[in-house]
Design an enzyme around this catalytic site. Sequence first.
Site, PDB file in Angstrom:
ATOM      1  N   CYS A   1       0.799  -1.220   0.000  1.00 22.99           N
ATOM      2  CA  CYS A   1       0.000   0.000   0.000  1.00 22.99           C
ATOM      3  C   CYS A   1       0.835   1.276   0.000  1.00 22.99           C
ATOM      4  O   CYS A   1       0.289   2.379  -0.009  1.00 22.99           O
ATOM      5  CB  CYS A   1      -0.959  -0.007   1.192  1.00 22.99           C
ATOM      6  SG  CYS A   1      -2.068  -1.423   1.164  1.00 22.99           S
TER       7      CYS A   1
ATOM      8  N   HIS B   1      -2.796   7.999   6.351  1.00 22.78           N
ATOM      9  CA  HIS B   1      -2.988   6.695   5.714  1.00 22.78           C
ATOM     10  C   HIS B   1      -4.310   6.091   6.171  1.00 22.78           C
ATOM     11  O   HIS B   1      -5.000   5.443   5.377  1.00 22.78           O
ATOM     12  CB  HIS B   1      -1.836   5.759   6.079  1.00 22.78           C
ATOM     13  CG  HIS B   1      -1.983   4.380   5.528  1.00 22.78           C
ATOM     14  ND1 HIS B   1      -1.884   4.111   4.182  1.00 22.78           N
ATOM     15  CD2 HIS B   1      -2.233   3.192   6.135  1.00 22.78           C
ATOM     16  CE1 HIS B   1      -2.063   2.814   3.980  1.00 22.78           C
ATOM     17  NE2 HIS B   1      -2.277   2.240   5.153  1.00 22.78           N
TER      18      HIS B   1
ATOM     19  N   GLU C   1      -1.359   5.193  14.018  1.00 28.03           N
ATOM     20  CA  GLU C   1      -0.971   6.388  13.272  1.00 28.03           C
ATOM     21  C   GLU C   1      -1.236   7.632  14.108  1.00 28.03           C
ATOM     22  O   GLU C   1      -0.436   8.583  14.092  1.00 28.03           O
ATOM     23  CB  GLU C   1      -1.718   6.460  11.941  1.00 28.03           C
ATOM     24  CG  GLU C   1      -1.228   7.601  11.045  1.00 28.03           C
ATOM     25  CD  GLU C   1      -1.846   7.592   9.650  1.00 28.03           C
ATOM     26  OE1 GLU C   1      -1.429   8.422   8.827  1.00 28.03           O
ATOM     27  OE2 GLU C   1      -2.750   6.762   9.390  1.00 28.03           O
TER      28      GLU C   1
ATOM     29  N   LYS D   1      -9.658   8.313   2.476  1.00 26.50           N
ATOM     30  CA  LYS D   1     -10.084   6.934   2.217  1.00 26.50           C
ATOM     31  C   LYS D   1     -11.504   6.701   2.717  1.00 26.50           C
ATOM     32  O   LYS D   1     -12.163   5.743   2.288  1.00 26.50           O
ATOM     33  CB  LYS D   1      -9.137   5.949   2.901  1.00 26.50           C
ATOM     34  CG  LYS D   1      -7.755   5.834   2.263  1.00 26.50           C
ATOM     35  CD  LYS D   1      -6.939   4.747   2.948  1.00 26.50           C
ATOM     36  CE  LYS D   1      -5.548   4.626   2.341  1.00 26.50           C
ATOM     37  NZ  LYS D   1      -4.650   5.712   2.762  1.00 26.50           N
TER      38      LYS D   1
ATOM     39  N   HIS E   1      -9.776   2.283  -0.105  1.00 24.11           N
ATOM     40  CA  HIS E   1      -8.317   2.123  -0.055  1.00 24.11           C
ATOM     41  C   HIS E   1      -7.821   1.575  -1.394  1.00 24.11           C
ATOM     42  O   HIS E   1      -8.099   0.421  -1.741  1.00 24.11           O
ATOM     43  CB  HIS E   1      -7.954   1.196   1.093  1.00 24.11           C
ATOM     44  CG  HIS E   1      -6.487   1.068   1.349  1.00 24.11           C
ATOM     45  ND1 HIS E   1      -5.536   1.827   0.685  1.00 24.11           N
ATOM     46  CD2 HIS E   1      -5.788   0.262   2.205  1.00 24.11           C
ATOM     47  CE1 HIS E   1      -4.332   1.500   1.122  1.00 24.11           C
ATOM     48  NE2 HIS E   1      -4.471   0.550   2.039  1.00 24.11           N
TER      49      HIS E   1
ATOM     50  N   PHE F   1       1.775  -3.473   4.016  1.00 22.49           N
ATOM     51  CA  PHE F   1       2.130  -4.782   4.542  1.00 22.49           C
ATOM     52  C   PHE F   1       3.631  -5.001   4.420  1.00 22.49           C
ATOM     53  O   PHE F   1       4.271  -4.556   3.469  1.00 22.49           O
ATOM     54  CB  PHE F   1       1.397  -5.885   3.783  1.00 22.49           C
ATOM     55  CG  PHE F   1      -0.072  -6.018   4.101  1.00 22.49           C
ATOM     56  CD1 PHE F   1      -0.657  -5.287   5.123  1.00 22.49           C
ATOM     57  CD2 PHE F   1      -0.870  -6.886   3.370  1.00 22.49           C
ATOM     58  CE1 PHE F   1      -1.999  -5.428   5.417  1.00 22.49           C
ATOM     59  CE2 PHE F   1      -2.225  -7.029   3.655  1.00 22.49           C
ATOM     60  CZ  PHE F   1      -2.792  -6.302   4.681  1.00 22.49           C
TER      61      PHE F   1
END
Length: 415
Positions: A163, A303, A314, A337, A342, A401
């Site tokens: 991502c 994010h 975050e 998002k 996403h 990831f």
Amino acid sequence: MPRRVVVTGIGLLCGVGNTAPEVWKNLLAGKSGMAPITGFDATDFPVTFAAEVKNFDPLNFVDKKESRKMGRFIHFALAAASEAMENSGLKITPEISERVGVHIGSGIGGFDIIEREHSAMLAGGPRKISPFFIPAAIVNLAAGQVSIRYHACGPNEATATACTSSAHSVGDAYRTIERGDADAMIAGGAEAAITPMGVGGFAAMRALSTRNDDPEHACRPFDKDRDGFVVGEGAGILILEELEFARARGAKILAEIVGYGMSSDAYHITGMAPEGEGCFRAMRNAIKSANLTPDDIEYVNAHATSTPLGDALETAAMKKLFGERATNHTLLVSSTKSMTGHLLGGAGGLEAGITIMALQNQMVPPTANLEDPDPVCDLNYVPNKPQAAKLNVALSNSFGFGGTNGSLMFRRWTE
């Protein structure tokens, strides 16, 4: 002396719009891109909705014969690149072609093609596999096809870092120009993973929201009732140029990219490091690379995907980095998002473009569906309505990831 790099073009495509102006308008209106899946029959899937690109015809960007040789993510990349190139006014002539490159990432690439060709093989044997299977599916063919389309003969690269793919692509393209290996780069990312295996795989991980009865409100970053992310698709492409190269051709400058930070959590294949240490380091490194301080940042496009742990970590990272400015709500943070879904490897390019438009318009897009904030998520997330603000410097975060993190920093352009 590092060369200065500016943005002269933006092309965006996602579930809330097929052009950058349409995306921006709908984000400010709080419009959701989430709806029941139409691309395949999802009746028996645990998740039946996503943020699909709507009313998209690849034949507006590529002829029918060539279109069949490309995965959907490549169609998206060509569409966004077309808008970005037109927006920038950049013409790649033979005289400059070797100084213009392409860097377009994707986390997954041609899932649709892999699934199609696997089905063909199972039904009819290996002779039924298309000779165009591999070039239609592999990640670097978005960059390759854009390079061919515009005869950009400079660096031609693709990044596949989950991502964070397109954030890394933009950042690496910035570094390419900064160090003198190119004068202009077409950079960003594209993704098209709303397929049976894509949705089914993420659902099997229990990473997705399961609000099948209310898709529009399913993605709710920082809300205490968030239950996972929503898969989106699309592309975000920027045109980056060395400052004097852009000035010499009379380009309209949209923003300056002034910082880029990377880090690794080095912790877990999908989970973030405790206290958000990895994202903290990425943001800190971006700020350090720009020779700025945390006090210089007014807005963070987070994010924040709407996962229970990710949003909280975050937030913790931002508290650690920005201190009192975060906790007293001076720092503005939002997760777009919440409307776009996403885009996985395409998210960083899309959100970089959105962050630049926030600087241009002096307006922060909202975090939609934030109705009951999680007590540990207690920053100013611009809930549900856009907020006018004086913005000079903004960050865009992407985390993936494998613990791969990237932060891009943009400055409002003034002569």
